[in-house]
Design an enzyme around this catalytic site. Structure first.
Site, PDB file in Angstrom:
ATOM      1  N   GLY A  91     -95.057 -53.666 -58.169  1.00 55.61           N
ATOM      2  CA  GLY A  91     -94.838 -54.457 -59.373  1.00 55.61           C
ATOM      3  C   GLY A  91     -95.371 -53.771 -60.605  1.00 55.61           C
ATOM      4  O   GLY A  91     -95.019 -52.625 -60.916  1.00 55.61           O
TER       5      GLY A  91
ATOM      6  N   TYR B 168     -92.162 -45.340 -54.659  1.00 56.37           N
ATOM      7  CA  TYR B 168     -92.587 -46.706 -54.973  1.00 56.37           C
ATOM      8  C   TYR B 168     -92.885 -47.475 -53.694  1.00 56.37           C
ATOM      9  O   TYR B 168     -92.110 -47.480 -52.739  1.00 56.37           O
ATOM     10  CB  TYR B 168     -91.506 -47.454 -55.763  1.00 56.37           C
ATOM     11  CG  TYR B 168     -91.830 -48.926 -55.947  1.00 56.37           C
ATOM     12  CD1 TYR B 168     -92.773 -49.327 -56.877  1.00 56.37           C
ATOM     13  CD2 TYR B 168     -91.233 -49.890 -55.145  1.00 56.37           C
ATOM     14  CE1 TYR B 168     -93.114 -50.657 -57.023  1.00 56.37           C
ATOM     15  CE2 TYR B 168     -91.559 -51.239 -55.290  1.00 56.37           C
ATOM     16  CZ  TYR B 168     -92.505 -51.614 -56.227  1.00 56.37           C
ATOM     17  OH  TYR B 168     -92.838 -52.928 -56.356  1.00 56.37           O
TER      18      TYR B 168
END
Length: 637
Positions: free
Chosen positions: A60, A53
């Site tokens: 997001g 990530y």
């Protein structure tokens, strides 16, 4: 100014304040080795094509989108290969699209504190930033390049994304910055400081803008300011107590041992220290005369040194003393300015309980902020040396962990507590100020602390209005922002802290609290002078004249041919003798020192004059610590 050594572990509030006001920083070599290890680890995972990530995925609500080997736009008809790295583009876009705050810029000290906090937390080596990028951030701070960071735009999770992007965009050669007092494009500021813009690598944009630095910086600066204002509030209260010739029993050590809240105990001890040596506090009631307006017949002497006011007492007739004989054996039967009661009003008697509760709120905030000062607050967190139990494709998930340290709720709730406490401290200060100017409650002082013989003077009347207006404004701003979460990022960030607004409010409210305390000190100094002059006038009259001259100042005396007249004169003589034999009545040493410091700048108000400059001066004397320093030099805690 000595350089502050940053290692990610030991930054203190005092050090942060020094950097905020111009100190440079140096980076710990051992911490930089940990930084390098985390950056190398991330680079290796990218080479292994691991999905991480914020490194090889979007952010997001785009977290499910994996980065490709090259931009798809390169495959559009007629497109030429750009040679761009999607990883660099991802991090750069994160910064340039998130720098969208609005409003007036933060003061330079706030931005410098933000930079220092960000450098310190990145030094812990769990964020993945490269050493050269972190060194460039520190160099920007040391060179005096101060990014322009508008105040409005953070919701306090994921951290202070927008404000921190305004910090980082200058590092990239964008945005705006202040340098040597001038506002200019960020690229120009870097060039004039001899610095080069940087290009971002894996996760560096996220490391730079995902954290709590705005709310922490403003919160820290606010708490530093409030800690001095708490001492100033105790000083203002002590000066007001002396002006009232108040009662000290409510501050006794043994009293507060029975309810030992830390702040309450500290305030009571502080008041005892501030009032140490006072002969006004606990003065016998009957020695304190009441103010009366000057009349041509007020004083027998035509000396120009005669007071420009009159004084007086009420005599308690023998017929009104039945059942009270023991009291009048202790106190003489003259009612002057002080009422015959063993306790003062709440705004005086309950100072330890109220000021102490505010102290405890600020102390709790300090505890939270001190923890945050050396915490990692971005996401995901990198643990390059963590060993998995079994070697598998999931190893990286144990070494790069998405969590929620960017969420500002610990700070937000601490600031909410302080935010509610500030109007409490301002309110009790204003109530004391009001007591001083109100003839119904000021224990015999003149209305609005001015002689007003001709009915043309307002004295300190409107000073109380200003204090009341500020208290109302503070109260209306005390609603906690932390209870109003508004989801962001297409509900991927569905609960936020609003801690940035909370801390920003507290910093601004602290300044206004200082104004209220300045108004109380300004008013209390006037009241203290009047109280001392009135008692001195009584002592002077008692020392140079007989009982009959003093009797003229006593109302309710029996007629000269009345049966009680001789007894009345005997009692007046006893009052005269006590007044004449007593030493000069004065405030505590620390109060006297603060009063003298104020009087060096602002004169006693004997007649109405323009007060705006004096009010501004009083505010400055509190803001720059002059009065507090004077009190401390005389032994105040």
């Amino acid at each position: 100014m000595k350089s502050i050594h940053l290692d990610g572990q030991s930054l203190t509030g005092r050090q942060l304040l020094a950097v905020a006001h111009g100190a440079t920083v140096e980076l710990d070599d051992g911490a930089l080795r940990k930084v390098a290890r985390a950056a190398e680890f991330l680079a290796e995972q990218v080479r292994r094509e691991e999905p991480i990530y914020g490194v090889s995925t979007g952010f997001g609500s785009n977290a499910d989108k994996l980065l490709g080997a090259h931009p798809l736009r390169d495959e559009l008809p007629g497109a030429r290969p750009s040679g761009r790295s999607l990883h660099e583009e991802l991090q750069t876009n994160l910064i340039v699209t998130h720098a969208v705050c609005v409003g007036e810029p933060f003061a330079p000290e706030v931005v410098r504190a933000m930079l220092c906090i960000r450098v310190n937390t990145l030094l812990k080596g769990h964020s993945g930033i490269r050493v050269q990028t972190l060194q460039a951030l520190a160099a920007m701070l040391n060179a005096g390049v101060v990014p322009v960071v508008p105040q409005l735009g953070s919701v306090g999770a994921s951290g202070d994304l927008a404000p921190l992007s305004h910090l980082a965009i200058v590092l990239l050669g964008g945005g705006e910055a202040f340098f040597e007092g001038q506002r200019m494009p960020g690229a120009d500021a870097l060039r004039r400081a001899g610095l080069q813009p940087v290009s971002l690598s894996y996760k560096e944009g996220l490391a730079l803008n995902n954290g709590t630095a705005q709310m922490l910086a403003t919160g820290m600066l606010a708490v530093q300011k409030l800690e001095d204002l708490l001492d100033t509030a105790d000083l203002a209260a002590a000066m007001t107590i002396d002006a009232f010739a108040g009662r000290l029993g409510a501050f006794a050590e043994e009293v507060h041992a029975l309810r030992p809240h830390p702040g309450q105990v500290q305030v009571a001890a502080g008041l005892r220290s501030l009032l140490d040596g006072s002969t006004l506090a606990d003065i016998p009631y009957h020695l304190v005369p009441r103010f009366r307006s000057w009349q041509p017949s007020s004083w027998e002497s035509d000396s120009p040194q005669q007071p420009n006011f009159d004084i007086g007492w009420e005599w308690v007739p023998f017929s009104q003393r039945h059942g009270r004989e023991k009291f009048y054996q202790r106190f003489k039967p003259f009612r002057g300015g002080k009422k015959h009661q063993p306790q003062d009003s709440y705004s005086l008697r309950c100072i330890p309980q109220v000021h102490g509760a505010v102290r405890d709120a600020v102390a709790q905030a300090r505890r939270v902020l001190d923890i945050e000062l050396n915490a990692v607050t971005d996401n995901p967190l990198v643990f390059p040396d963590r060993q998995a139990e079994h070697v598998s494709a999931l190893d990286v998930d144990r070494q790069v962990i998405s969590a929620g340290h960017f969420h500002g709720m610990p700070l937000a709730l601490a600031m909410s507590y302080v935010k509610a406490a500030i109007p409490v401290l301002a309110s009790i200060s204003e109530r004391r100020l009001n007591k001083l100017v109100d003839p119904a409650t000021n224990d015999g002082l003149p209305a609005f602390l001015i002689g007003n013989e001709d009915g043309t003077e307002s004295g300190f009347m409107i000073v109380q209005y200003t204090a009341a207006a500020i208290v109302n404004d503070l109260t209306s701003r005390a609603m906690p922002a932390s209870v109003y979460s508004i989801p962001t990022s297409a509900n991927a960030e569905d609960h936020v802290s609003m801690g940035a607004n909370e801390a920003r409010h507290v910093l601004a409210m602290a300044d206004d609290l200082g104004k209220v305390l300045a108004l109380e000190l300004y008013t209390a100094a006037q009241a203290l002078d009047l109280r001392r002059e009135m008692i001195s006038a009584a002592r002077d009259l008692a020392g140079r004249a007989g009982a009959r001259a003093l009797a003229v100042k006593v109302h309710g005396a029996p007629a000269a041919d009345a049966r009680d007249h001789a007894g009345f004169l005997d009692e007046v003589e006893a009052l005269r003798a006590e007044l004449a034999s007593g030493d000069d009545y004065h405030p505590g040493a620390a109060v006297a020192a603060a009063h003298a410091a104020l009087r060096e700048v602002i004169a006693f108000l004997d007649r109405d004059r323009a007060l705006d400059g004096e009010v501004a001066a009083a505010v400055r004397l509190v803001a720059d610590g002059t009065l507090l320093a004077a009190a401390r030099s005389a032994g105040a805690p």
